[in-house]
Design a protein around this motif. Sequence first.
Motif, PDB file in Angstrom:
ATOM      1  N   ASP A  63       1.017  -1.175   0.122  1.00  0.00           N
ATOM      2  CA  ASP A  63       0.226   0.053   0.044  1.00  0.00           C
ATOM      3  C   ASP A  63       0.916   1.075  -0.044  1.00  0.00           C
ATOM      4  OD1 ASP A  63      -1.659   2.004   0.308  1.00  0.00           O
ATOM      5  OD2 ASP A  63      -2.768   1.148   2.087  1.00  0.00           O
ATOM      6  N   PHE A  64       1.169   1.799  -1.339  1.00  0.00           N
ATOM      7  CA  PHE A  64       2.212   2.750  -1.402  1.00  0.00           C
ATOM      8  C   PHE A  64       1.866   4.145  -0.630  1.00  0.00           C
ATOM      9  CE2 PHE A  64       2.781   0.044  -5.439  1.00  0.00           C
ATOM     10  CZ  PHE A  64       4.194  -0.309  -5.075  1.00  0.00           C
ATOM     11  N   GLN A  65       0.608   4.225  -0.395  1.00  0.00           N
ATOM     12  CA  GLN A  65       0.113   5.660   0.241  1.00  0.00           C
ATOM     13  C   GLN A  65       0.486   5.260   1.791  1.00  0.00           C
ATOM     14  OE1 GLN A  65      -0.886   8.462  -0.833  1.00  0.00           O
ATOM     15  NE2 GLN A  65      -1.138   9.279   1.191  1.00  0.00           N
ATOM     16  N   GLU A  66       0.307   4.117   2.327  1.00  0.00           N
ATOM     17  CA  GLU A  66       0.353   3.855   3.714  1.00  0.00           C
ATOM     18  C   GLU A  66       2.185   3.806   4.201  1.00  0.00           C
ATOM     19  OE1 GLU A  66      -0.792   1.124   7.402  1.00  0.00           O
ATOM     20  OE2 GLU A  66      -1.832   1.180   5.452  1.00  0.00           O
ATOM     21  N   LYS A  68       4.262   5.561   2.107  1.00  0.00           N
ATOM     22  CA  LYS A  68       4.818   6.884   2.166  1.00  0.00           C
ATOM     23  C   LYS A  68       4.319   7.629   3.440  1.00  0.00           C
ATOM     24  CE  LYS A  68       4.237  10.977  -0.820  1.00  0.00           C
ATOM     25  NZ  LYS A  68       3.702  11.586  -1.753  1.00  0.00           N
ATOM     26  N   VAL A  69       3.328   7.365   3.779  1.00  0.00           N
ATOM     27  CA  VAL A  69       2.985   8.076   5.184  1.00  0.00           C
ATOM     28  C   VAL A  69       3.948   7.804   6.343  1.00  0.00           C
ATOM     29  CG1 VAL A  69       1.367   8.147   6.966  1.00  0.00           C
ATOM     30  CG2 VAL A  69       0.589   8.627   4.611  1.00  0.00           C
ATOM     31  N   ASN A  70       4.366   6.343   6.282  1.00  0.00           N
ATOM     32  CA  ASN A  70       4.924   5.761   7.193  1.00  0.00           C
ATOM     33  C   ASN A  70       6.545   6.285   7.137  1.00  0.00           C
ATOM     34  OD1 ASN A  70       6.988   3.401   8.343  1.00  0.00           O
ATOM     35  ND2 ASN A  70       5.185   3.326   9.526  1.00  0.00           N
TER      36      ASN A  70
END
Length: 149
Positions: A63-66, A68-70
């Motif tokens: 999950d690229f969005q998660e 990135k957020v991490n």
Amino acid sequence: MAKFTYKMQNILDVKYKLESQAKTSFSLAAAKLNQEEEKLEGLHQRRRAYEGRAKELVADKLDFQEIKVNRIAIETTKGAIQNQVVAVHVAERNLENARLRLQGVMTERKTHEILKDKAFDEFKKELEKEESKAVDELVSFTHNHAREA
């Protein structure tokens, strides 16, 4: 009998107060250092948790969005850790300055206590001299009157 009074007692009293204030300042600086070190440890724990989560995110379904957020959270935490390291160093420096002030104040207080002790010893010697002189005069007087009688 004469009473001993230290002429610089008011200065010694001020030294006691200054020492008390320096001890308070030192304890506050030590508490601040402990607080800053605890914050730093908390940031390190948070970073480890984010890095652990990052490994989980890469191992599972991507999950690229998660991810990135991490990563942003990890970088933000790294910056906070750097800032906190600086705060710990500042607190350490403040603690060392407080320790040096306390050490100086304690030295001054001890110096005045030594001066007071010396003054008291001189007072005692003077009293002993006067007492010895009075005893000598009494013995001499008694001896002279005993011969006359």
